[in-house]
Enzyme design. Structure first.
Site, PDB file in Angstrom:
ATOM      1  N   GLN A 171      43.119   8.931 -17.614  1.00 35.22           N
ATOM      2  CA  GLN A 171      43.604   9.942 -17.792  1.00 35.22           C
ATOM      3  C   GLN A 171      44.744  10.249 -19.151  1.00 35.22           C
ATOM      4  OE1 GLN A 171      43.638  13.125 -16.446  1.00 35.22           O
ATOM      5  NE2 GLN A 171      44.908  13.856 -17.810  1.00 35.22           N
ATOM      6  N   ASP A 180      34.383  11.715 -18.299  1.00 40.06           N
ATOM      7  CA  ASP A 180      34.583  12.662 -19.414  1.00 40.06           C
ATOM      8  C   ASP A 180      34.162  12.964 -20.667  1.00 40.06           C
ATOM      9  OD1 ASP A 180      37.145  13.636 -19.451  1.00 40.06           O
ATOM     10  OD2 ASP A 180      38.174  11.781 -19.228  1.00 40.06           O
ATOM     11  N   LYS A 232      42.274  17.980 -10.227  1.00 35.01           N
ATOM     12  CA  LYS A 232      41.235  17.099 -10.411  1.00 35.01           C
ATOM     13  C   LYS A 232      41.039  16.407  -8.432  1.00 35.01           C
ATOM     14  CE  LYS A 232      41.343  16.104 -14.345  1.00 35.01           C
ATOM     15  NZ  LYS A 232      41.833  14.819 -16.106  1.00 35.01           N
TER      16      LYS A 232
HETATM   17  N1  GUN Z   1      44.151  15.080 -21.259  1.00 37.66           N
HETATM   18  C1  GUN Z   1      43.915  15.713 -21.436  1.00 37.66           C
HETATM   19  N2  GUN Z   1      42.408  17.201 -21.158  1.00 37.66           N
HETATM   20  C2  GUN Z   1      42.088  15.355 -20.533  1.00 37.66           C
HETATM   21  C3  GUN Z   1      40.701  15.607 -20.315  1.00 37.66           C
HETATM   22  O1  GUN Z   1      39.610  16.272 -20.105  1.00 37.66           O
HETATM   23  N3  GUN Z   1      40.339  13.627 -19.962  1.00 37.66           N
HETATM   24  C4  GUN Z   1      41.045  13.106 -19.944  1.00 37.66           C
HETATM   25  N4  GUN Z   1      40.365  11.840 -19.238  1.00 37.66           N
HETATM   26  N5  GUN Z   1      42.620  13.110 -20.429  1.00 37.66           N
HETATM   27  C5  GUN Z   1      42.862  14.495 -20.693  1.00 37.66           C
END
Ligand code: GUN
Length: 287
Positions: free
Chosen positions: A97, A120, A53
């Protein structure tokens, strides 16, 4: 004939150059979009996601801040951090996350993020907007998967779509997006009986199961679009939920793992972050 590959890497490169141009335009107006990622603990898979990211942000010119908190962080400390980022004008998107360590309340943490900074799309307000068909932030993985489906150029209206998996992150929002496209949608899950009878009817099959090679060729309708959301680590290799080598001989289109949906998820996160900055600018201009 073997399926056409829906190449998430190539699509992402294309989309990211458009996102970078939007970032440039915002910068000309004195705004640099900013994304904050909160990582609690040291889960190795999460470490990789968070690193990717950060790299994605750098690529398109988004300011990125990673907040690392120890595994034993309290709910109060986590929410204090979210509050700080909610108030920070340089930050347009906040992502916590997942998964969080077991002692933390994931739902409460997500609810603490301002809906306009929830890049998200996991906040209940955004999930509710999606359910109601109102404009809001769309979760990154389903948004990326839908983009890939649309690149086939098929008319989605009236198509049979089957989603395997009912998570709030992928399965449910994916089903809603396909419904919005006028597909006839079936959500299958761990209690579904005669799963293959459902999947064999699917013109569009989305696998979000979390089991390597779960979808086998006998489960797939010839010519179907097969979207593989799985990221499973097996003996140091990353494998999808779909038996790629077998299914590509039956499907019309298929996404690879890696280089498929995963890449698109991060691209959509960048898109959502820039969209949040653009929206804030628009609201400010309206006064
Ligand atoms: N963990 C696995 N995929 C994601 C996601 O798309 N967003 C977040 N915040 N955590 C994750």
């Amino acid at each position: 004939m073997a399926a056409a590959i829906l190449d998430g890497k190539a699509m992402s490169e294309d989309l990211r150059s458009g996102i970078a141009r939007r970032v440039e335009k915002l910068k000309e107006a004195g705004i640099r979009p900013g994304l904050a990622v909160i990582l609690v603990g040291d889960d190795p898979a999460s470490e990789i996601y968070v690193r990717n990211k950060g790299k994605g942000c750098e690529e398109v010119g988004i300011l990125s801040e990673t907040v690392r908190l120890p595994a034993e962080t309290t709910q109060e400390a986590l929410e204090k951090e979210i509050d700080r980022l909610n108030r920070d004008d340089r930050i347009h998107g906040i992502l916590v996350q997942l998964p969080l360590p077991g002692h933390l309340d994931e739902e409460a943490a997500l609810a603490r993020i301002l809906p306009e900074k929830d890049v998200d799309g996991f906040h209940m307000i955004n999930a509710g907007r999606m359910m109601s068909g109102v404009k809001g932030v769309v979760a990154c993985t389903p948004k990326g998967a839908l983009h890939m489906i649309k690149t086939t150029g098929l008319d989605l209206s009236g198509k049979e779509a089957v989603v395997i998996g009912r998570s709030n992150i992928v399965g449910k929002p994916m089903a809603m997006l396909l419904l919005r496209e006028n597909c006839t949608v079936t959500i299958c899950h761990s209690r579904t009986k005669n799963l293959a009878e459902h999947t064999r009817r699917a013109d569009i099959l989305v696998a979000a199961v979390g089991k390597a090679g779960f979808v086998t060729p006998d489960m797939v309708k010839p010519g179907a679009i097969v979207i593989d959301v799985g990221i499973n680590r097996v003996d140091g290799k990353v494998l999808g939920d779909v038996d790629f080598d077998g299914v590509k001989e039956v499907a019309g289109w298929i996404t690879p793992v890696p280089g498929g949906v995963g890449k698109m998820t991060i691209t959509m996160l960048l898109d959502n972050t820039v969209e949040a900055a653009e929206r804030k600018r628009e609201l400010a201009a309206r006064g």
